[in-house]
Design a protein around this motif. Structure first.
Motif, PDB file in Angstrom:
ATOM      1  N   PHE A 220      53.084  90.369  -9.148  1.00 50.87           N
ATOM      2  CA  PHE A 220      53.543  90.449  -7.765  1.00 50.87           C
ATOM      3  C   PHE A 220      52.504  89.759  -6.884  1.00 50.87           C
ATOM      4  O   PHE A 220      51.319  90.053  -6.987  1.00 50.87           O
ATOM      5  CB  PHE A 220      53.669  91.899  -7.304  1.00 50.87           C
ATOM      6  CG  PHE A 220      54.968  92.551  -7.659  1.00 50.87           C
ATOM      7  CD1 PHE A 220      55.306  92.808  -8.970  1.00 50.87           C
ATOM      8  CD2 PHE A 220      55.856  92.917  -6.678  1.00 50.87           C
ATOM      9  CE1 PHE A 220      56.495  93.413  -9.301  1.00 50.87           C
ATOM     10  CE2 PHE A 220      57.052  93.531  -6.983  1.00 50.87           C
ATOM     11  CZ  PHE A 220      57.374  93.775  -8.307  1.00 50.87           C
ATOM     12  N   LYS A 221      52.935  88.867  -5.985  1.00 46.92           N
ATOM     13  CA  LYS A 221      52.031  88.242  -5.016  1.00 46.92           C
ATOM     14  C   LYS A 221      52.605  88.432  -3.614  1.00 46.92           C
ATOM     15  O   LYS A 221      53.643  87.864  -3.275  1.00 46.92           O
ATOM     16  CB  LYS A 221      51.832  86.755  -5.305  1.00 46.92           C
ATOM     17  CG  LYS A 221      50.804  86.115  -4.360  1.00 46.92           C
ATOM     18  CD  LYS A 221      50.583  84.658  -4.688  1.00 46.92           C
ATOM     19  CE  LYS A 221      49.497  84.059  -3.792  1.00 46.92           C
ATOM     20  NZ  LYS A 221      49.880  84.096  -2.355  1.00 46.92           N
ATOM     21  N   PHE A 222      51.913  89.265  -2.826  1.00 41.19           N
ATOM     22  CA  PHE A 222      52.300  89.482  -1.440  1.00 41.19           C
ATOM     23  C   PHE A 222      51.751  88.319  -0.604  1.00 41.19           C
ATOM     24  O   PHE A 222      50.540  88.117  -0.536  1.00 41.19           O
ATOM     25  CB  PHE A 222      51.739  90.808  -0.927  1.00 41.19           C
ATOM     26  CG  PHE A 222      52.300  92.008  -1.624  1.00 41.19           C
ATOM     27  CD1 PHE A 222      53.407  92.660  -1.108  1.00 41.19           C
ATOM     28  CD2 PHE A 222      51.728  92.490  -2.790  1.00 41.19           C
ATOM     29  CE1 PHE A 222      53.935  93.780  -1.744  1.00 41.19           C
ATOM     30  CE2 PHE A 222      52.246  93.596  -3.435  1.00 41.19           C
ATOM     31  CZ  PHE A 222      53.351  94.240  -2.917  1.00 41.19           C
ATOM     32  N   ASN A 223      52.632  87.564   0.020  1.00 36.18           N
ATOM     33  CA  ASN A 223      52.225  86.365   0.749  1.00 36.18           C
ATOM     34  C   ASN A 223      51.855  86.700   2.196  1.00 36.18           C
ATOM     35  O   ASN A 223      52.549  87.475   2.872  1.00 36.18           O
ATOM     36  CB  ASN A 223      53.353  85.332   0.722  1.00 36.18           C
ATOM     37  CG  ASN A 223      53.703  84.909  -0.696  1.00 36.18           C
ATOM     38  OD1 ASN A 223      52.826  84.589  -1.489  1.00 36.18           O
ATOM     39  ND2 ASN A 223      54.986  84.920  -1.028  1.00 36.18           N
ATOM     40  N   ASP A 224      50.749  86.102   2.662  1.00 37.48           N
ATOM     41  CA  ASP A 224      50.282  86.329   4.028  1.00 37.48           C
ATOM     42  C   ASP A 224      51.248  85.721   5.046  1.00 37.48           C
ATOM     43  O   ASP A 224      52.029  84.823   4.729  1.00 37.48           O
ATOM     44  CB  ASP A 224      48.893  85.722   4.221  1.00 37.48           C
ATOM     45  CG  ASP A 224      47.836  86.388   3.360  1.00 37.48           C
ATOM     46  OD1 ASP A 224      48.044  87.548   2.958  1.00 37.48           O
ATOM     47  OD2 ASP A 224      46.808  85.736   3.085  1.00 37.48           O
ATOM     48  N   VAL A 225      51.152  86.221   6.273  1.00 38.25           N
ATOM     49  CA  VAL A 225      51.951  85.690   7.380  1.00 38.25           C
ATOM     50  C   VAL A 225      51.050  84.805   8.223  1.00 38.25           C
ATOM     51  O   VAL A 225      50.019  85.263   8.728  1.00 38.25           O
ATOM     52  CB  VAL A 225      52.535  86.826   8.235  1.00 38.25           C
ATOM     53  CG1 VAL A 225      53.277  86.262   9.448  1.00 38.25           C
ATOM     54  CG2 VAL A 225      53.469  87.693   7.398  1.00 38.25           C
ATOM     55  N   ALA A 226      51.431  83.533   8.360  1.00 41.10           N
ATOM     56  CA  ALA A 226      50.587  82.583   9.087  1.00 41.10           C
ATOM     57  C   ALA A 226      50.810  82.627  10.583  1.00 41.10           C
ATOM     58  O   ALA A 226      49.960  82.166  11.351  1.00 41.10           O
ATOM     59  CB  ALA A 226      50.830  81.174   8.559  1.00 41.10           C
ATOM     60  N   GLY A 227      51.932  83.148  11.045  1.00 40.47           N
ATOM     61  CA  GLY A 227      52.186  83.185  12.482  1.00 40.47           C
ATOM     62  C   GLY A 227      53.482  83.896  12.803  1.00 40.47           C
ATOM     63  O   GLY A 227      54.336  84.087  11.934  1.00 40.47           O
ATOM     64  N   PHE A 228      53.614  84.310  14.049  1.00 39.32           N
ATOM     65  CA  PHE A 228      54.825  84.940  14.552  1.00 39.32           C
ATOM     66  C   PHE A 228      55.604  83.925  15.376  1.00 39.32           C
ATOM     67  O   PHE A 228      55.027  82.999  15.935  1.00 39.32           O
ATOM     68  CB  PHE A 228      54.480  86.153  15.424  1.00 39.32           C
ATOM     69  CG  PHE A 228      53.904  87.302  14.661  1.00 39.32           C
ATOM     70  CD1 PHE A 228      54.691  88.397  14.349  1.00 39.32           C
ATOM     71  CD2 PHE A 228      52.577  87.303  14.259  1.00 39.32           C
ATOM     72  CE1 PHE A 228      54.169  89.470  13.651  1.00 39.32           C
ATOM     73  CE2 PHE A 228      52.036  88.364  13.569  1.00 39.32           C
ATOM     74  CZ  PHE A 228      52.834  89.452  13.256  1.00 39.32           C
ATOM     75  N   ILE A 229      56.904  84.120  15.445  1.00 38.62           N
ATOM     76  CA  ILE A 229      57.714  83.199  16.220  1.00 38.62           C
ATOM     77  C   ILE A 229      57.867  83.726  17.646  1.00 38.62           C
ATOM     78  O   ILE A 229      57.622  84.903  17.915  1.00 38.62           O
ATOM     79  CB  ILE A 229      59.112  83.007  15.584  1.00 38.62           C
ATOM     80  CG1 ILE A 229      59.892  84.331  15.591  1.00 38.62           C
ATOM     81  CG2 ILE A 229      58.982  82.468  14.184  1.00 38.62           C
ATOM     82  CD1 ILE A 229      61.324  84.178  15.109  1.00 38.62           C
ATOM     83  N   THR A 230      58.257  82.833  18.556  1.00 35.61           N
ATOM     84  CA  THR A 230      58.501  83.245  19.937  1.00 35.61           C
ATOM     85  C   THR A 230      59.635  84.277  19.960  1.00 35.61           C
ATOM     86  O   THR A 230      60.690  84.055  19.391  1.00 35.61           O
ATOM     87  CB  THR A 230      58.874  82.033  20.794  1.00 35.61           C
ATOM     88  OG1 THR A 230      57.802  81.101  20.762  1.00 35.61           O
ATOM     89  CG2 THR A 230      59.160  82.442  22.224  1.00 35.61           C
ATOM     90  N   GLY A 231      59.389  85.382  20.626  1.00 33.07           N
ATOM     91  CA  GLY A 231      60.348  86.467  20.635  1.00 33.07           C
ATOM     92  C   GLY A 231      59.787  87.704  19.973  1.00 33.07           C
ATOM     93  O   GLY A 231      60.273  88.806  20.195  1.00 33.07           O
ATOM     94  N   GLY A 232      58.740  87.538  19.131  1.00 34.62           N
ATOM     95  CA  GLY A 232      58.041  88.706  18.619  1.00 34.62           C
ATOM     96  C   GLY A 232      58.390  89.165  17.238  1.00 34.62           C
ATOM     97  O   GLY A 232      58.346  90.369  16.966  1.00 34.62           O
ATOM     98  N   SER A 233      58.729  88.297  16.305  1.00 32.48           N
ATOM     99  CA  SER A 233      59.061  88.735  14.960  1.00 32.48           C
ATOM    100  C   SER A 233      58.458  87.802  13.918  1.00 32.48           C
ATOM    101  O   SER A 233      58.120  86.657  14.201  1.00 32.48           O
ATOM    102  CB  SER A 233      60.579  88.815  14.754  1.00 32.48           C
ATOM    103  OG  SER A 233      61.158  87.527  14.828  1.00 32.48           O
ATOM    104  N   ALA A 234      58.307  88.323  12.705  1.00 36.37           N
ATOM    105  CA  ALA A 234      57.803  87.548  11.572  1.00 36.37           C
ATOM    106  C   ALA A 234      58.275  88.223  10.303  1.00 36.37           C
ATOM    107  O   ALA A 234      58.612  89.413  10.293  1.00 36.37           O
ATOM    108  CB  ALA A 234      56.280  87.455  11.610  1.00 36.37           C
ATOM    109  N   ARG A 235      58.298  87.482   9.209  1.00 35.18           N
ATOM    110  CA  ARG A 235      58.710  88.020   7.918  1.00 35.18           C
ATOM    111  C   ARG A 235      57.624  87.764   6.881  1.00 35.18           C
ATOM    112  O   ARG A 235      56.962  86.731   6.911  1.00 35.18           O
ATOM    113  CB  ARG A 235      60.031  87.408   7.452  1.00 35.18           C
ATOM    114  CG  ARG A 235      61.208  87.798   8.341  1.00 35.18           C
ATOM    115  CD  ARG A 235      62.520  87.491   7.688  1.00 35.18           C
ATOM    116  NE  ARG A 235      63.648  87.969   8.485  1.00 35.18           N
ATOM    117  CZ  ARG A 235      64.876  88.126   8.012  1.00 35.18           C
ATOM    118  NH1 ARG A 235      65.137  87.832   6.748  1.00 35.18           N
ATOM    119  NH2 ARG A 235      65.841  88.575   8.794  1.00 35.18           N
ATOM    120  N   SER A 236      57.458  88.726   5.981  1.00 33.13           N
ATOM    121  CA  SER A 236      56.506  88.595   4.881  1.00 33.13           C
ATOM    122  C   SER A 236      57.284  88.467   3.580  1.00 33.13           C
ATOM    123  O   SER A 236      58.243  89.217   3.339  1.00 33.13           O
ATOM    124  CB  SER A 236      55.574  89.810   4.820  1.00 33.13           C
ATOM    125  OG  SER A 236      54.603  89.645   3.805  1.00 33.13           O
TER     126      SER A 236
END
Length: 224
Positions: free
Chosen positions: A168-184
């Motif tokens: 299992f490799k949990f991938n980092d989040v490089a940035g959030f999008i305008t509007g306030g959300s991100a996915r991992s």
């Protein structure tokens, strides 16, 4: 002398036939023993949404009064079952992060997650991480959002009960999008698959060695 000369070739020929049959039976048993099954090169993963979780603890949140800017996280369930071949990988989004409208941010928000699955039957995979985000905008107009999220222990290898290995490799989040959300996202790699003969294969193997044993006993009785 003529009778002896005619009789001996029959004995030699019969012995050669028995030996050749014995070798063929042994070869059959050995070939069946090492032959892999057609479905042995892949693993089936069934995730358990009820046993999975994700939680957020904000340690240094600093937001303007009544402006919100709180971080929340949720799992993108239900997860689909996956069949992955040996040496192959699958990447899919498993979590979503949202920040409520406002002005402010957090420099060390903690997120803990745990993923459980019913097959292969092993312990759940879990890890934590730290998020940084900064929001500049009003509640009605979100404006620009910047941030990152880094997992503490991103890569974890597991061994199933049959000896198969996967990571299992949990991938980092490089940035959030305008509007306030991100996915991992999560990358699941099957490193090796244990080869287990099917019941029919075991039956053929036992039958082959049984034939070899019977021929050995028959040959000993004939030479006694």
């Amino acid at each position: 002398m003529d009778q002896v000369f005619c009789y001996r070739p029959k004995v030699v020929e019969l012995g050669f036939f028995k030996m050749r049959s014995l070798i063929s039976a042994l070869a059959l048993g050995t070939a069946v023993l090492v032959a892999p099954t057609a479905d042995a090169a892949a693993l089936l993963f069934n995730f358990d949404a009820a046993g999975s979780s994700i939680a957020v603890t904000e340690n240094s949140r600093l937001c303007l009064p009544f402006s919100g800017c709180a971080l929340s996280a949720s799992l993108l369930t239900p997860f689909s079952s996956l069949t992955i071949e040996e040496g192959a990988s699958e990447t899919f989004d498993f979590a979503r992060f949202d920040i409520s409208g406002g002005i402010g941010g957090d420099s060390d928000a903690r997120i803990e997650t745990r993923l459980a699955f019913t097959s292969p039957s092993i312990a759940s995979a879990g890890t934590g991480g730290t998020a940084f985000y900064l929001r500049a905008g009003s509640i009605s107009r979100p404006g620009v959002l910047a941030g990152t999220f880094t997992w503490d222990n991103p890569a974890q290898q597991f061994t199933a009960q049959d000896g198969s290995k996967f990571t299992f490799k949990f991938n980092d989040v490089a940035g959030f999008i305008t509007g306030g959300s991100a996915r991992s996202s999560l990358t699941l790699t099957v490193d090796s698959v244990a080869v287990v003969p099917e019941p029919a294969t075991w039956a053929m193997m036992i039958g082959g060695f049984g034939m070899a044993g019977a021929m050995l006993r028959r040959r000993r009785s004939a030479t006694a």
